[in-house]
Write a protein that holds these residues in place. Sequence first.
Motif, mmCIF file in Angstrom:
data_model
loop_
_atom_site.group_PDB
_atom_site.id
_atom_site.type_symbol
_atom_site.label_atom_id
_atom_site.label_comp_id
_atom_site.label_asym_id
_atom_site.label_seq_id
_atom_site.Cartn_x
_atom_site.Cartn_y
_atom_site.Cartn_z
ATOM 1 N N TYR A 1 0.833 -1.207 0.000
ATOM 2 C CA TYR A 1 0.000 0.000 0.000
ATOM 3 C C TYR A 1 0.869 1.258 0.000
ATOM 4 N N LEU A 2 1.907 1.264 0.830
ATOM 5 C CA LEU A 2 2.797 2.418 0.877
ATOM 6 C C LEU A 2 3.465 2.652 -0.467
ATOM 7 N N ARG A 3 3.910 1.582 -1.110
ATOM 8 C CA ARG A 3 4.567 1.734 -2.405
ATOM 9 C C ARG A 3 3.584 2.223 -3.470
ATOM 10 N N MET A 4 2.334 1.781 -3.382
ATOM 11 C CA MET A 4 1.338 2.242 -4.349
ATOM 12 C C MET A 4 1.018 3.717 -4.157
ATOM 13 N N THR A 5 0.885 4.152 -2.901
ATOM 14 C CA THR A 5 0.596 5.572 -2.675
ATOM 15 C C THR A 5 1.791 6.443 -3.054
ATOM 16 N N GLY B 1 0.519 14.414 -11.399
ATOM 17 C CA GLY B 1 0.399 15.340 -12.518
ATOM 18 C C GLY B 1 -0.005 14.681 -13.826
ATOM 19 N N ASP B 2 -0.100 13.362 -13.839
ATOM 20 C CA ASP B 2 -0.487 12.620 -15.036
ATOM 21 C C ASP B 2 -2.013 12.484 -15.071
ATOM 22 N N PRO B 3 -2.679 13.119 -16.038
ATOM 23 C CA PRO B 3 -4.151 13.062 -16.081
ATOM 24 C C PRO B 3 -4.700 11.643 -16.240
ATOM 25 N N THR B 4 -3.875 10.715 -16.742
ATOM 26 C CA THR B 4 -4.355 9.348 -16.979
ATOM 27 C C THR B 4 -4.139 8.432 -15.766
ATOM 28 N N LEU B 5 -3.622 8.969 -14.678
ATOM 29 C CA LEU B 5 -3.397 8.145 -13.488
ATOM 30 C C LEU B 5 -4.720 7.594 -12.977
ATOM 31 N N ASP B 6 -4.783 6.284 -12.804
ATOM 32 C CA ASP B 6 -5.984 5.651 -12.249
ATOM 33 C C ASP B 6 -5.590 4.337 -11.588
ATOM 34 N N ALA B 7 -6.581 3.624 -11.042
ATOM 35 C CA ALA B 7 -6.312 2.385 -10.332
ATOM 36 C C ALA B 7 -5.644 1.354 -11.236
ATOM 37 N N GLU B 8 -6.074 1.281 -12.495
ATOM 38 C CA GLU B 8 -5.502 0.300 -13.411
ATOM 39 C C GLU B 8 -4.015 0.547 -13.643
ATOM 40 N N LYS B 9 -3.628 1.818 -13.783
ATOM 41 C CA LYS B 9 -2.218 2.146 -14.008
ATOM 42 C C LYS B 9 -1.392 1.802 -12.768
ATOM 43 N N ILE B 10 -1.938 2.065 -11.584
ATOM 44 C CA ILE B 10 -1.226 1.738 -10.340
ATOM 45 C C ILE B 10 -1.059 0.232 -10.209
ATOM 46 N N ARG C 1 -1.049 -2.029 -12.586
ATOM 47 C CA ARG C 1 -0.131 -2.524 -13.610
ATOM 48 C C ARG C 1 1.325 -2.261 -13.207
ATOM 49 N N ALA C 2 1.578 -1.104 -12.620
ATOM 50 C CA ALA C 2 2.941 -0.750 -12.220
ATOM 51 C C ALA C 2 3.453 -1.642 -11.092
ATOM 52 N N HIS C 3 2.523 -2.233 -10.322
ATOM 53 C CA HIS C 3 2.931 -3.065 -9.191
ATOM 54 C C HIS C 3 2.641 -4.549 -9.428
ATOM 55 N N HIS C 4 2.264 -4.871 -10.670
ATOM 56 C CA HIS C 4 2.105 -6.271 -11.090
ATOM 57 C C HIS C 4 1.084 -7.023 -10.224
ATOM 58 N N ILE C 5 -0.037 -6.349 -9.944
ATOM 59 C CA ILE C 5 -1.120 -6.987 -9.203
ATOM 60 C C ILE C 5 -2.427 -6.765 -9.962
ATOM 61 N N SER C 6 -3.455 -7.520 -9.591
ATOM 62 C CA SER C 6 -4.753 -7.364 -10.236
ATOM 63 C C SER C 6 -5.506 -6.177 -9.651
ATOM 64 N N LEU C 7 -6.487 -5.682 -10.404
ATOM 65 C CA LEU C 7 -7.333 -4.602 -9.893
ATOM 66 C C LEU C 7 -8.078 -5.052 -8.639
ATOM 67 N N ARG C 8 -8.512 -6.293 -8.633
ATOM 68 C CA ARG C 8 -9.228 -6.807 -7.463
ATOM 69 C C ARG C 8 -8.350 -6.750 -6.216
ATOM 70 N N GLN C 9 -7.087 -7.145 -6.365
ATOM 71 C CA GLN C 9 -6.170 -7.097 -5.223
ATOM 72 C C GLN C 9 -5.917 -5.659 -4.791
ATOM 73 N N LEU C 10 -5.771 -4.777 -5.770
ATOM 74 C CA LEU C 10 -5.545 -3.370 -5.448
ATOM 75 C C LEU C 10 -6.706 -2.795 -4.645
ATOM 76 N N TRP D 1 -8.532 8.923 -3.166
ATOM 77 C CA TRP D 1 -7.189 9.290 -2.702
ATOM 78 C C TRP D 1 -6.496 10.196 -3.714
ATOM 79 N N ILE D 2 -6.591 9.837 -4.985
ATOM 80 C CA ILE D 2 -5.945 10.632 -6.033
ATOM 81 C C ILE D 2 -6.552 12.030 -6.090
ATOM 82 N N MET D 3 -7.894 12.118 -6.055
ATOM 83 C CA MET D 3 -8.544 13.424 -6.134
ATOM 84 C C MET D 3 -8.169 14.301 -4.941
#
Length: 316
Positions: free
Chosen positions: A211-215, A223-232, A234-243, A257-259
């Motif tokens: 969680y700390l690494r994801m935040t 600053g990236d307008p496309t930042l979303d749960a899916e991008k996070i 993917r960057a941490h090699h986990i499923s959306l369900r796990q996230l 959290w992002i907003m």
Amino acid sequence: MVVVLDTGSLPVAERVDAVQDAVANTEIPAINRFGAHHGELWHRLSVWDLGAGVHATRVEGTGLSVTRGPKHIRAAAPERVGLGLQLGARGRFSHCGMDAILGVGKLGLTDGTSASDYACRGIGGTKLVIIDYEQLGLRVDTVRAAVTRLEASPLYGLVIAHIAALGEEGDIPAGPAQLMLGSATTQLVRALITTAADARQQRDDLHDTLYLRMTNFAQQHLGDPTLDAEKIARAHHISLRQLYSIWAAQGVSPRQWIMTSRLEGARADLARHGTTVTVSAVARQWGFVNAAHFTRRFRAAFGISPREWQRTHNRP
């Protein structure tokens, strides 16, 4: 980096006390000794803020030794880690079972809750990145285990280059860029320590700090307008369900959290710069592609429009 003290401009008789005071105000309790080189004594202390819980400091000059024993630890044992790059001359370092000579350009890792002894003779010093354990997201045992094994990490050379470059291009003002640099530095140090520790500790720490690494990742990419749960995810090699499961345990969704983080960052920038920047420019900097949408969100969160908030903090 900001030069906090340069004793070269002080009378010789005042230099040791000046450095003692400066170090005491910025670092942790220790016995600090400062020596001369060919009869001359001088030291320079620089500090660079990299965001909450992270800063870099550079101490250089003639002879220097720092000793932290049990008495100092009982007085104050801050839960933070120091990763130092040896500068100018070799240093002797004793800590957590290690007693070694640090060559110029080598790294030394320090756990602030343990005793340590460092000495550098001749003209040299150290450039340190200091990170709170809360930000680092690793257990004390993991850090201590990595003290004697840093060079076993495949990231050793990369981290050396990163620390060597920190602050050399000038200061970065508070804002997204500084936060991103602090986050990137923290992630590199975390990865160095984790890969230097044994395999079981690597797996445990990577799971415990997900969680700390994801935040931290999200903070770095606000600053990236496309930042979303899916991008996070993917960057941490986990499923959306796990996230979503991990984030739900914290009582907030990734989108919320992002907003919230973007709005808080934008509000701080508007207050910091006043009307010297436009609302739309600040909105874009924090990942909002539509100024009107930003204004609606800002008013809903803080009960005031961005422009009104900006004006109340405008410098005369």
